[in-house]
Write a protein that holds these residues in place. Structure first.
Motif, PDB file in Angstrom:
ATOM      1  N   GLN A  60       0.737  -1.223   0.081  1.00 47.55           N
ATOM      2  CA  GLN A  60      -0.090   0.150  -0.038  1.00 47.55           C
ATOM      3  C   GLN A  60       0.785   1.154   0.024  1.00 47.55           C
ATOM      4  OE1 GLN A  60      -0.269  -2.365   2.892  1.00 47.55           O
ATOM      5  NE2 GLN A  60      -1.422  -3.478   0.948  1.00 47.55           N
ATOM      6  N   LEU A  61       0.537   2.240  -0.554  1.00 50.24           N
ATOM      7  CA  LEU A  61       1.418   3.397  -0.840  1.00 50.24           C
ATOM      8  C   LEU A  61       1.478   4.266   0.335  1.00 50.24           C
ATOM      9  CD1 LEU A  61      -0.086   5.057  -4.116  1.00 50.24           C
ATOM     10  CD2 LEU A  61       2.081   3.817  -3.877  1.00 50.24           C
ATOM     11  N   CYS A  62       0.490   3.933   1.513  1.00 53.32           N
ATOM     12  CA  CYS A  62       0.890   4.573   2.807  1.00 53.32           C
ATOM     13  C   CYS A  62       1.980   4.049   3.615  1.00 53.32           C
ATOM     14  CB  CYS A  62      -0.416   4.938   3.406  1.00 53.32           C
ATOM     15  SG  CYS A  62      -1.330   3.253   3.755  1.00 53.32           S
ATOM     16  N   TYR A 115     -10.074  -2.710  -0.498  1.00 50.22           N
ATOM     17  CA  TYR A 115      -9.580  -1.444   0.438  1.00 50.22           C
ATOM     18  C   TYR A 115     -10.330  -1.489   1.755  1.00 50.22           C
ATOM     19  CZ  TYR A 115      -7.735   0.019  -4.162  1.00 50.22           C
ATOM     20  OH  TYR A 115      -7.144   0.116  -5.478  1.00 50.22           O
ATOM     21  N   ILE A 135      -1.745   1.738   8.167  1.00 55.63           N
ATOM     22  CA  ILE A 135      -2.527   2.174   6.992  1.00 55.63           C
ATOM     23  C   ILE A 135      -3.366   3.344   7.341  1.00 55.63           C
ATOM     24  CG2 ILE A 135      -4.353   1.586   5.307  1.00 55.63           C
ATOM     25  CD1 ILE A 135      -3.200  -1.295   5.116  1.00 55.63           C
ATOM     26  N   ALA A 136      -3.095   4.446   6.739  1.00 52.22           N
ATOM     27  CA  ALA A 136      -3.860   5.747   6.693  1.00 52.22           C
ATOM     28  C   ALA A 136      -4.156   6.480   5.688  1.00 52.22           C
ATOM     29  CB  ALA A 136      -3.070   6.394   7.973  1.00 52.22           C
ATOM     30  N   PRO A 137      -5.062   7.256   5.480  1.00 50.97           N
ATOM     31  CA  PRO A 137      -5.292   7.743   4.049  1.00 50.97           C
ATOM     32  C   PRO A 137      -4.218   8.854   4.206  1.00 50.97           C
ATOM     33  CG  PRO A 137      -7.120   8.261   6.099  1.00 50.97           C
ATOM     34  CD  PRO A 137      -6.199   7.372   6.448  1.00 50.97           C
ATOM     35  N   VAL A 138      -3.964   9.065   3.056  1.00 51.14           N
ATOM     36  CA  VAL A 138      -2.583  10.119   2.407  1.00 51.14           C
ATOM     37  C   VAL A 138      -3.416  11.342   1.913  1.00 51.14           C
ATOM     38  CG1 VAL A 138      -0.777  10.169   0.913  1.00 51.14           C
ATOM     39  CG2 VAL A 138      -1.271   8.109   1.843  1.00 51.14           C
ATOM     40  N   CYS A 197      -9.643   3.930   3.597  1.00 46.36           N
ATOM     41  CA  CYS A 197      -8.888   4.307   2.162  1.00 46.36           C
ATOM     42  C   CYS A 197      -9.950   5.158   1.576  1.00 46.36           C
ATOM     43  CB  CYS A 197      -8.916   2.908   1.164  1.00 46.36           C
ATOM     44  SG  CYS A 197      -7.782   1.762   2.224  1.00 46.36           S
ATOM     45  N   CYS A 229      -8.806   8.656   0.928  1.00 49.29           N
ATOM     46  CA  CYS A 229      -7.697   8.606   0.578  1.00 49.29           C
ATOM     47  C   CYS A 229      -7.319   9.350  -0.785  1.00 49.29           C
ATOM     48  CB  CYS A 229      -6.894   7.262   0.640  1.00 49.29           C
ATOM     49  SG  CYS A 229      -5.094   7.319   0.245  1.00 49.29           S
ATOM     50  N   VAL A 262      -4.945   9.199  -2.831  1.00 52.07           N
ATOM     51  CA  VAL A 262      -4.151   8.384  -3.687  1.00 52.07           C
ATOM     52  C   VAL A 262      -4.735   7.136  -3.817  1.00 52.07           C
ATOM     53  CG1 VAL A 262      -1.832   9.678  -3.066  1.00 52.07           C
ATOM     54  CG2 VAL A 262      -2.517   7.618  -1.845  1.00 52.07           C
ATOM     55  N   ARG A 263      -5.981   6.936  -3.773  1.00 52.79           N
ATOM     56  CA  ARG A 263      -6.550   5.593  -3.758  1.00 52.79           C
ATOM     57  C   ARG A 263      -6.537   5.105  -5.299  1.00 52.79           C
ATOM     58  NH1 ARG A 263     -12.746   4.043  -3.153  1.00 52.79           N
ATOM     59  NH2 ARG A 263     -12.244   1.898  -3.787  1.00 52.79           N
ATOM     60  N   CYS A 289      -2.976   3.640  -5.864  1.00 52.37           N
ATOM     61  CA  CYS A 289      -2.955   2.446  -4.782  1.00 52.37           C
ATOM     62  C   CYS A 289      -3.434   1.303  -5.075  1.00 52.37           C
ATOM     63  CB  CYS A 289      -3.094   2.966  -3.286  1.00 52.37           C
ATOM     64  SG  CYS A 289      -2.903   1.751  -2.115  1.00 52.37           S
TER      65      CYS A 289
HETATM   66  S1  SF4 Z   1      -4.961   4.605   2.913  1.00 51.70           S
HETATM   67 FE1  SF4 Z   1      -4.531   5.088   0.740  1.00 51.70          FE
HETATM   68  S2  SF4 Z   1      -2.381   4.411   0.423  1.00 51.70           S
HETATM   69 FE2  SF4 Z   1      -3.277   3.550   2.253  1.00 51.70          FE
HETATM   70  S3  SF4 Z   1      -4.071   1.369   1.511  1.00 51.70           S
HETATM   71 FE3  SF4 Z   1      -5.794   2.811   1.377  1.00 51.70          FE
HETATM   72  S4  SF4 Z   1      -5.707   3.791  -0.599  1.00 51.70           S
HETATM   73 FE4  SF4 Z   1      -4.006   2.978  -0.276  1.00 51.70          FE
END
Ligand code: SF4
Length: 376
Positions: free
Chosen positions: A318-320, A341, A370-373, A345, A348, A350-351, A354
């Protein structure tokens, strides 16, 4: 998560089916011998497949609700009495792979498809039948196991058939690489002569003890490396896969350095997160590590390989939980049918970029971080 198999709600067949694989088609004047009409109206073929809401009809099977997603172009295996359906090919999915066997001569601690020691060569025959039914414009096809090279000549024959039937298809084979240590086998593999064929082989260490422990097979490291070198001598396309788990993650920079120094001829390296299913769940305490805890090493390893000129991808992360410097190397790699997800998410930013999580990870174990970006 998209279901791919199930028990039919009803099957009203006069006689057992004479074939296993069926391509689903819209109702029309005449279906071919391998075509089953999907929908509520019969189309003149040997089999009609109705969705759960359509109810039963003579000469038809009725799908369970979770398989109502099936449509024209999909290919299914139907049991002789029509009681079971398995989805082998989804026409609208970019993630189609075909299981060739559940047998394997490794027994990896985190294997998502735990090996079973029984004759399942019917899967190889079924794969050959499937390949003959696929559209010639098929973009990609993957062959997985188990260990497909245990079939030896049988696998080579399947690769030849696939090359003839689907000359423009990108073909990916997953293997533990050990059989390629046999020069004769690798020569036969190379003689298939398919420039679109790539083999993906895992490495779990820089020397025998760690790799052999992870795959639970003494001598595996030496054979796998010998196989990769043999493939290189035969100018075959190779992808190295490194699955990051408790034992391999602390070694990731060393493994990347080993690949860059000793195997620079490989075309691609995939640095992969765990799929939380099969033996990974059974051995959770022995294999789980939070990806957040190895993100610095993963970033260093990915950048090292990338700067060496080897195409490098990060899968199943996951990007986060990744260092932002390697976001550009992260791929949405999780097959659509097992991708999910978390509620976090939804907000987020960048979903879309991701890859999310395996459904099994969402349910059983995932990073605590894991947390929203928010990208401003
Ligand atoms: S919070 Fe965003 S970056 Fe992290 S898993 Fe969910 S969609 Fe991906």
């Amino acid at each position: 998560m998209i279901a791919l198999r199930g028990r039919t709600l009803a099957a009203t067949l006069d006689v057992p089916l004479g074939r296993e694989l069926w391509r689903l088609v819209e109702p029309g004047p005449a279906a071919g011998p391998d075509e089953a009409v999907i929908g509520s109206s019969a189309g003149g073929g040997a089999l009609t497949v109705r969705r759960s809401t359509d109810g039963a009809a003579p000469g038809a099977i009725v799908l369970p609700p979770h398989l109502d997603h099936l449509g024209a172009g999909d290919i299914v295996a139907v049991s002789p009495t029509g009681s079971h359906v398995e989805v082998l090919w989804r026409a609208r999915s970019p993630h189609n792979s075909v299981l060739l066997t559940e047998r394997c001569d490794n027994y990896c601690l985190m294997c998502s498809q735990p090996p079973k020691e029984r004759d399942d060569s019917r899967l190889l025959r079924r794969a050959a039948a499937l390949v003959r039914m696929l559209p010639v414009g098929t973009a990609e096809l993957g062959f997985t196991g188990g260990e497909p090279t245990l079939y030896a000549d049988g696998l080579i024959a399947l690769l030849r058939t696939t090359t003839q039937c689907l000359p423009g298809t990108e073909l990916h084979l997953l293997s533990n690489g050990r059989r390629f240590a046999e020069p004769g086998f690798t020569a036969d593999y190379a003689a298939v002569g398919n420039p679109r064929l790539m083999v993906g082989i895992p490495i779990f260490g820089t020397e025998p003890s760690l790799h052999d422990y992870v795959v639970q097979a003494r001598g595996a490291f030496d054979e796998t490396i010998a196989g990769i070198l043999q493939l290189g001598r035969n100018r075959q396309r190779i992808e190295i896969r490194v699955v990051l788990q408790k034992h391999t993650a602390p070694m990731i920079v060393d493994i990347a350095d080993f690949i860059a120094r000793n195997l620079p001829f490989v075309e691609k390296v995939a640095l992969m997160g765990l799929e939380m299913t099969g033996l990974a769940r059974a051995n959770l305490a022995d294999v789980w590590i939070d990806p957040y805890d190895y993100r610095a090493g993963l970033a260093e390893a990915a950048r090292l390989l990338h700067h060496t000129g080897i195409r490098t991808h990060i899968y199943n992360h996951q990007l986060c939980v990744l260092d932002r410097r390697v976001w550009s190397l992260a791929v949405r790699s999780i097959s659509d049918w097992k991708n999910e997800y978390l509620p976090a998410c939804m907000s987020c930013s960048v979903r879309e970029a991701c890859g999310g999580l395996f459904a099994s990870s969402a349910r059983h174990r995932h990073s605590e971080h894991i947390a929203p970006v928010s990208v401003g």
